[in-house]
Design an enzyme around this catalytic site. Sequence first.
Site, PDB file in Angstrom:
ATOM      1  N   SER A 147       2.711  -7.748   7.678  1.00 55.97           N
ATOM      2  CA  SER A 147       1.483  -7.901   8.494  1.00 55.97           C
ATOM      3  C   SER A 147       1.450  -9.031   9.050  1.00 55.97           C
ATOM      4  O   SER A 147       1.592 -10.314   8.223  1.00 55.97           O
ATOM      5  CB  SER A 147       0.498  -7.188   7.937  1.00 55.97           C
ATOM      6  OG  SER A 147      -0.853  -7.538   8.989  1.00 55.97           O
ATOM      7  N   TYR A 160      -6.373  -6.597   1.424  1.00 57.74           N
ATOM      8  CA  TYR A 160      -5.196  -6.287   2.389  1.00 57.74           C
ATOM      9  C   TYR A 160      -4.258  -7.678   2.696  1.00 57.74           C
ATOM     10  O   TYR A 160      -3.005  -7.474   2.567  1.00 57.74           O
ATOM     11  CB  TYR A 160      -5.322  -5.611   3.546  1.00 57.74           C
ATOM     12  CG  TYR A 160      -4.600  -5.181   4.599  1.00 57.74           C
ATOM     13  CD1 TYR A 160      -3.828  -4.281   4.284  1.00 57.74           C
ATOM     14  CD2 TYR A 160      -4.183  -5.969   5.627  1.00 57.74           C
ATOM     15  CE1 TYR A 160      -2.761  -3.425   5.188  1.00 57.74           C
ATOM     16  CE2 TYR A 160      -3.273  -5.589   6.651  1.00 57.74           C
ATOM     17  CZ  TYR A 160      -2.451  -4.416   6.378  1.00 57.74           C
ATOM     18  OH  TYR A 160      -1.404  -4.295   7.125  1.00 57.74           O
TER      19      TYR A 160
END
Length: 239
Positions: A147, A160
């Site tokens: 990501s 995350y």
Amino acid sequence: MDLGAKLAGKRVLVTGASSGLGENFARLAARCGAKVMIAARRKARLEALAEELGRLGSPQVTVVEMDVASEASIDGAFAEIDASGDILDVVVNNAGIAGEGAALTLPTQDFDAVMATNVRGVWLVAVQAARRWKQARHVGSIINIASIQGERVMPGITPYSISKAAVVHMTKSLAVEWARYGIRVNAIEPGYIGTEMTDGMWESEQGRAMIQRIPMRRLGKPKSSTACCCSWRPMPAHG
């Protein structure tokens, strides 16, 4: 050589294929003529996707139930793939969870759940595939879905961001270690994409403010063409 020519007839495993980016990676691979193995926890969704792709003429779509947070589940899924007689060519390590919450109040078990899925799960799936390829002297490719949060941070999703930074570094390390066996390890770092996993965040005040900071003032959309195209390419994490 275009992506369709590269994927036609290849055996591709996509984890986290029951929704979002994983579902679209599976659609694209199938439309390029690959034999796709779609894996996730939600078997009913996988079966619906397999049926749809079959109606569209995909050569072969196999449903594999897998929870990447469980080593036993991963072991069982790979044993099932082995029993089919197929050896994989490509693994798209896509399964992941978001894990939202302020760091000061986030329960430890929530942090652990993100790490178990986003880091440990990626590691376990990659290692299972690589061990088989090394033993069979088979060239293989692993594509880890990281990501943009692996490179930058925002408040409220610290676990995350940590997990995706770990995936980026894992990818670089494994690429160096496994290159001698003909195993390629790459990562893709998607930007801000509207998916089922992240919809709640983008609807929040903080999420809406983030969208306004994006130059085009909108999220990306997970979308695969109705025909195989060359727009989906892994970004090398090393070299």
